[in-house]
Design a protein around this motif. Structure first.
Motif, mmCIF file in Angstrom:
data_model
loop_
_atom_site.group_PDB
_atom_site.id
_atom_site.type_symbol
_atom_site.label_atom_id
_atom_site.label_comp_id
_atom_site.label_asym_id
_atom_site.label_seq_id
_atom_site.Cartn_x
_atom_site.Cartn_y
_atom_site.Cartn_z
ATOM 1 N N VAL A 147 0.922 6.116 2.802
ATOM 2 C CA VAL A 147 0.934 5.161 3.910
ATOM 3 C C VAL A 147 2.244 5.379 4.659
ATOM 4 O O VAL A 147 3.323 5.195 4.093
ATOM 5 C CB VAL A 147 0.845 3.711 3.405
ATOM 6 N N THR A 148 2.155 5.792 5.914
ATOM 7 C CA THR A 148 3.353 6.067 6.713
ATOM 8 C C THR A 148 3.197 5.481 8.113
ATOM 9 O O THR A 148 2.122 5.035 8.501
ATOM 10 C CB THR A 148 3.613 7.586 6.828
ATOM 11 N N ARG A 149 4.295 5.461 8.845
ATOM 12 C CA ARG A 149 4.321 5.035 10.247
ATOM 13 C C ARG A 149 3.682 3.651 10.464
ATOM 14 O O ARG A 149 2.853 3.460 11.341
ATOM 15 C CB ARG A 149 3.638 6.061 11.147
ATOM 16 N N ILE A 150 4.102 2.694 9.657
ATOM 17 C CA ILE A 150 3.649 1.319 9.878
ATOM 18 C C ILE A 150 4.250 0.834 11.195
ATOM 19 O O ILE A 150 5.456 0.930 11.404
ATOM 20 C CB ILE A 150 4.092 0.419 8.711
ATOM 21 N N ARG A 151 3.434 0.322 12.074
ATOM 22 C CA ARG A 151 3.901 -0.023 13.421
ATOM 23 C C ARG A 151 3.152 -1.248 13.951
ATOM 24 O O ARG A 151 2.122 -1.640 13.414
ATOM 25 C CB ARG A 151 3.721 1.151 14.380
ATOM 26 N N HIS A 152 3.697 -1.815 15.025
ATOM 27 C CA HIS A 152 3.126 -2.995 15.686
ATOM 28 C C HIS A 152 3.173 -4.232 14.786
ATOM 29 O O HIS A 152 3.654 -5.280 15.204
ATOM 30 C CB HIS A 152 1.708 -2.733 16.179
ATOM 31 N N ARG A 198 -6.038 -8.179 16.324
ATOM 32 C CA ARG A 198 -5.239 -7.513 17.351
ATOM 33 C C ARG A 198 -3.803 -7.373 16.861
ATOM 34 O O ARG A 198 -3.209 -8.304 16.334
ATOM 35 C CB ARG A 198 -5.256 -8.341 18.641
ATOM 36 N N PHE A 199 -3.250 -6.171 17.029
ATOM 37 C CA PHE A 199 -1.841 -5.927 16.731
ATOM 38 C C PHE A 199 -1.179 -5.406 18.000
ATOM 39 O O PHE A 199 -1.802 -4.716 18.803
ATOM 40 C CB PHE A 199 -1.685 -4.883 15.613
ATOM 41 N N GLY A 200 0.103 -5.737 18.180
ATOM 42 C CA GLY A 200 0.801 -5.279 19.372
ATOM 43 C C GLY A 200 2.273 -5.606 19.288
ATOM 44 O O GLY A 200 2.812 -5.892 18.216
ATOM 45 N N GLU A 201 2.937 -5.578 20.440
ATOM 46 C CA GLU A 201 4.368 -5.851 20.481
ATOM 47 C C GLU A 201 4.671 -7.331 20.734
ATOM 48 O O GLU A 201 5.825 -7.742 20.718
ATOM 49 C CB GLU A 201 5.038 -4.999 21.564
ATOM 50 N N THR A 231 5.541 -3.385 2.860
ATOM 51 C CA THR A 231 6.249 -3.940 4.017
ATOM 52 C C THR A 231 7.119 -2.884 4.691
ATOM 53 O O THR A 231 8.043 -2.344 4.061
ATOM 54 C CB THR A 231 7.129 -5.131 3.598
ATOM 55 N N ALA A 232 6.789 -2.561 5.922
ATOM 56 C CA ALA A 232 7.633 -1.787 6.852
ATOM 57 C C ALA A 232 7.821 -0.313 6.501
ATOM 58 O O ALA A 232 7.705 0.564 7.371
ATOM 59 C CB ALA A 232 9.002 -2.449 7.005
#
Length: 327
Positions: A104-109, A175-178, A58-59
């Protein structure tokens, strides 16, 4: 001696599965992976049972090293995946040599990443599940230096043609996004909100930092209950969209208690719950009204996608596994 994964950077990670099904009658939350679709696909890609234990990250960043060659798959939110600093694909099986470091780095969206290992990992069980339960104080939260035993050794499957696109498995990626559009069906107390109920579908809501695996709190133009009668405590489903007193919506997730006394305006669909498990604090959510028939059809389509992927994985595993010559 069993093969292991040594955790170098745990971040916020746990050993997870699909949850403690059928235990709500005893007052136990179901828990389990908040993005069930991504968790299922990660296990299928590595040849595991869908409900096998895997890592939910997580995160924050994560790093580990296997003591032997392993097959992994990483799904869930967009992130940077490297093996000894070499970028590797997500949503595909990846072979990792003994001593190489998975990062695993830079988890985003989105918020959560799932890492499955062929053969799965050892973990204690409670009532048929390894899913953590914060109320009971059960579950394996990982720490730097932990070692996870791998249940089944991984037979090498190197093949001279394994990099040809024929072997790409094309797992359906959500789909992943903001922002998120979450499907819901009508709740049992919809009529108690009168015309105010339409705010749920017209407005945009923002996920607050107080959200967790028990429930997501959202700010926005909250519908108001017009009925004045008391709401008795009763059983509530995972995905219940509750309207407590105040200026927030509360959407119950897999760690929710089994009873509550707030009016339930809507219920998030099974496919919507996986998407909601990826919603980060500060992201916006819109709710989309669906009939029960539409919700069931969407779930069946998602199940068909997973079943089709499992068939493709088995075909590739058979092609890459040496077979003894017939006599």
């Amino acid at each position: 001696m069993a093969d292991t994964l040594t955790v170098h950077r745990a971040g916020l990670s746990v050993v997870q599965d699909l949850g403690r099904l059928g235990r709500s009658r005893y007052g136990l939350p179901v828990n389990g992976a908040l993005d069930q679709y991504s968790a299922r696909v990660a296990n299928v890609l590595t040849g595991n049972d869908e409900g096998a234990p895997l890592l939910e990250i997580t995160a924050l960043g994560f790093a580990c090293t296997p003591s032997a060659e392993v097959l992994i798959a990483v799904t869930g939110a967009p992130a940077e995946i490297t093996v000894d600093d070499v970028p590797r694909p997500r949503w595909e099986p990846v072979v990792v040599r003994a001593g190489e470091t998975i990062r695993v780095t830079r988890i985003r969206h989105g918020l959560r990443v799932y890492l499955a290992v062929h053969g799965s990992v050892e973990s204690p069980y409670l009532l048929g599940s390894c899913a953590p339960d914060t109320i009971l104080g059960f579950g394996r939260t990982l720490r730097d230096g932990d070692q996870l035993a791998i249940r089944t050794p991984f037979p090498p499957v190197d093949h001279p043609f394994s990099d040809i696109p024929l072997f790409r498995l094309n797992a359906p990626v959500p789909r992943f996004g903001e922002s998120w559009t979450i499907d819901v069906t009508d709740g049992p107390d919809l009529a108690e909100f009168g015309d105010s109920a339409e705010r749920l579908f017209r407005s945009e809501f923002t996920v607050t930092p107080q959200s967790n695996h028990i429930g997501l709190r959202m700010r926005g133009d909250v519908p108001r209950r017009t009925a004045t009668g008391e709401v008795l405590s009763r059983g509530v489903p995972v995905g219940a969209v509750e309207v407590p007193a105040g200026d927030e919506l509360l959407v119950l997730h897999r760690g929710r208690g089994v009873t509550a006394g707030y009016p339930v305006l809507a219920v998030v669909t099974s496919t919507g719950l996986s998407a909601l498990g990826q919603a980060r604090p500060g992201q916006s959510v819109r709710f989309r009204r669906r009939t029960v028939a539409e919700a069931v059809a969407a779930y069946r389509t998602q199940r068909a996608d997973i079943d089709s992927l499992r068939t493709r994985v088995r075909t590739v595993f058979d092609a890459l596994t040496p077979h003894p010559a017939s006599e």
